[in-house]
Design an enzyme around this catalytic site. Structure first.
Site, PDB file in Angstrom:
ATOM      1  N   ASN A  89       0.826  -1.203   0.000  1.00 50.77           N
ATOM      2  CA  ASN A  89       0.000   0.000   0.000  1.00 50.77           C
ATOM      3  C   ASN A  89       0.864   1.259   0.000  1.00 50.77           C
ATOM      4  O   ASN A  89       1.982   1.275   0.506  1.00 50.77           O
ATOM      5  CB  ASN A  89      -0.972   0.007   1.182  1.00 50.77           C
ATOM      6  CG  ASN A  89      -0.287  -0.030   2.531  1.00 50.77           C
ATOM      7  OD1 ASN A  89       0.666  -0.788   2.744  1.00 50.77           O
ATOM      8  ND2 ASN A  89      -0.774   0.785   3.466  1.00 50.77           N
ATOM      9  N   MET A  90       0.316   2.325  -0.580  1.00 51.25           N
ATOM     10  CA  MET A  90       1.014   3.605  -0.670  1.00 51.25           C
ATOM     11  C   MET A  90       0.051   4.741  -0.350  1.00 51.25           C
ATOM     12  O   MET A  90      -1.076   4.771  -0.865  1.00 51.25           O
ATOM     13  CB  MET A  90       1.600   3.813  -2.073  1.00 51.25           C
ATOM     14  CG  MET A  90       2.601   2.762  -2.508  1.00 51.25           C
ATOM     15  SD  MET A  90       3.134   2.988  -4.232  1.00 51.25           S
ATOM     16  CE  MET A  90       4.065   4.533  -4.094  1.00 51.25           C
ATOM     17  N   HIS A 102      -3.845   0.602  -2.804  1.00 54.05           N
ATOM     18  CA  HIS A 102      -3.960  -0.570  -1.942  1.00 54.05           C
ATOM     19  C   HIS A 102      -2.940  -1.627  -2.380  1.00 54.05           C
ATOM     20  O   HIS A 102      -2.509  -1.665  -3.530  1.00 54.05           O
ATOM     21  CB  HIS A 102      -5.368  -1.143  -2.008  1.00 54.05           C
ATOM     22  CG  HIS A 102      -6.417  -0.206  -1.475  1.00 54.05           C
ATOM     23  ND1 HIS A 102      -7.372  -0.599  -0.562  1.00 54.05           N
ATOM     24  CD2 HIS A 102      -6.662   1.107  -1.716  1.00 54.05           C
ATOM     25  CE1 HIS A 102      -8.161   0.425  -0.270  1.00 54.05           C
ATOM     26  NE2 HIS A 102      -7.743   1.473  -0.967  1.00 54.05           N
ATOM     27  N   GLU A 104      -3.167  -4.816  -2.949  1.00 53.30           N
ATOM     28  CA  GLU A 104      -3.593  -5.686  -4.040  1.00 53.30           C
ATOM     29  C   GLU A 104      -3.464  -4.969  -5.383  1.00 53.30           C
ATOM     30  O   GLU A 104      -3.016  -5.554  -6.372  1.00 53.30           O
ATOM     31  CB  GLU A 104      -5.052  -6.128  -3.823  1.00 53.30           C
ATOM     32  CG  GLU A 104      -5.259  -6.985  -2.596  1.00 53.30           C
ATOM     33  CD  GLU A 104      -5.610  -6.161  -1.350  1.00 53.30           C
ATOM     34  OE1 GLU A 104      -6.386  -6.664  -0.519  1.00 53.30           O
ATOM     35  OE2 GLU A 104      -5.109  -5.016  -1.210  1.00 53.30           O
ATOM     36  N   CYS A 129     -10.238  -5.454   1.191  1.00 55.01           N
ATOM     37  CA  CYS A 129     -11.411  -4.596   1.378  1.00 55.01           C
ATOM     38  C   CYS A 129     -12.305  -4.690   0.139  1.00 55.01           C
ATOM     39  O   CYS A 129     -11.924  -5.239  -0.892  1.00 55.01           O
ATOM     40  CB  CYS A 129     -10.988  -3.153   1.617  1.00 55.01           C
ATOM     41  SG  CYS A 129     -10.280  -2.345   0.169  1.00 55.01           S
ATOM     42  N   CYS A 132     -10.828  -3.389  -3.140  1.00 57.16           N
ATOM     43  CA  CYS A 132      -9.866  -4.274  -3.809  1.00 57.16           C
ATOM     44  C   CYS A 132     -10.552  -5.488  -4.421  1.00 57.16           C
ATOM     45  O   CYS A 132     -10.129  -5.979  -5.481  1.00 57.16           O
ATOM     46  CB  CYS A 132      -8.787  -4.710  -2.833  1.00 57.16           C
ATOM     47  SG  CYS A 132      -7.655  -3.361  -2.424  1.00 57.16           S
TER      48      CYS A 132
END
Length: 294
Positions: A89-90, A102, A104, A129, A132
């Site tokens: 994640n970023m 995210h 994924e 989530c 995603c």
């Protein structure tokens, strides 16, 4: 070895350390393992495919950039090629949370940008989530994509997204990771503009036809590109800048060192990536941001 892996390295078993060191011991480790490398790591470590991807999750999470949440998520995407692609994640301080990437999305986009044609599984250290799950439903893997989590049985995307809404509900269209070339052209010899154009030509925008690509150049002259990845549910769509930042992060680039950035998109497209691209890059400290249109 890259500094981001130092803290977590001691938590990796000695056998896995031995197996990974020939690849991860180098500063230019591209946050992926080829199928051949995977087989070597499995043989030395004694881990099977499933156990290996779970064991790699802490290393993927070490690639996370989360200045807001301090919540570090890692993902490992397995391609039909047998390659493994890291994702994390970023977050970007100073811009809306909608610009967040995210884990994924990161792993999937990383695989896509490296030329992977199809994914067979994704392994994550936290349950995906809804955002995603919907993003993954755009893939040409369909809802049979295998989804693995620690201490959970193997499930498919269909289990996580019952009665799914997806591309098939809208139009008969190429799916994410399918090979496309939109054929747009620009009269220029500028390497960075041409790189962004190439990204736009391979972008996934079947609903709006608003093809877009971004190219980033850092202070060392390295170029990183990203393509727009549209989603049938619209909101989980991934902007081309975020795709480029994913590739930059996985390639050990520094988002704070972007010297010049180019967005290429259609002049008369239904939507524009310009405002979000410009504001996010400005927050990252890049002042030379350009828009070129076909």
């Amino acid at each position: 070895m890259q500094a981001r892996f130092h803290a977590i390295w001691s938590e990796i078993t000695p056998k896995l350390q031995e197996a990974l060191l020939p690849y991860m011991g180098n500063d230019d480790f591209p946050a992926m393992l080829t199928a051949k490398q995977v087989e070597s790591v499995k043989q030395i470590s004694g881990l099977d495919d499933h156990a290996l991807t779970l064991a790699l999750l802490p290393l993927a999470a070490a690639c996370s950039i989360a200045p807001i949440s301090r919540f570090y998520v890692g993902a490992i995407a397995r391609g039909a090629s047998g390659n493994l692609y890291f994702g994390a994640n970023m977050e970007f301080a100073g811009v809306p949370l909608q610009q967040t990437v995210h884990a994924e999305q990161s792993a999937i986009t990383h695989a896509w940008l490296r030329g992977e044609k199809k994914l067979v599984s994704i392994t994550i250290n936290y349950s995906p989530c809804g955002h995603c799950r919907q993003f993954m439903n755009e893939l040409n893997s369909g809802t049979q994509l295998a989804v693995y989590l620690p201490n959970r049985p193997k499930l498919t995307l269909a289990d996580y997204l019952p009665e799914a809404f997806g591309p098939g509900d809208l139009v008969d269209t190429p799916l994410l990771l399918d090979t496309v070339d939109h054929g747009h052209r620009l009269k220029t010899g500028d390497e960075l503009v041409l790189a962004a154009l190439d990204a736009a030509n391979h972008s996934h925008a079947p609903y709006s036809q608003s093809h877009a690509g971004v190219a980033l150049q850092d202070e060392q002259g390295q170029i990183y590109t990203g393509r727009y990845a549209e989603n049938a549910a619209f909101n989980p769509s991934l902007p081309p800048l975020q795709a480029a930042l994913i590739f930059m992060n996985m390639s050990v680039g520094n988002g704070q060192s972007i010297k010049r950035a180019v967005l290429v998109e259609g002049e008369n497209s239904h939507l524009s990536q310009w405002n979000a691209t410009y504001s996010t890059l400005t927050a990252l400290g890049c002042t030379e941001v350009e828009r070129h249109t076909f």
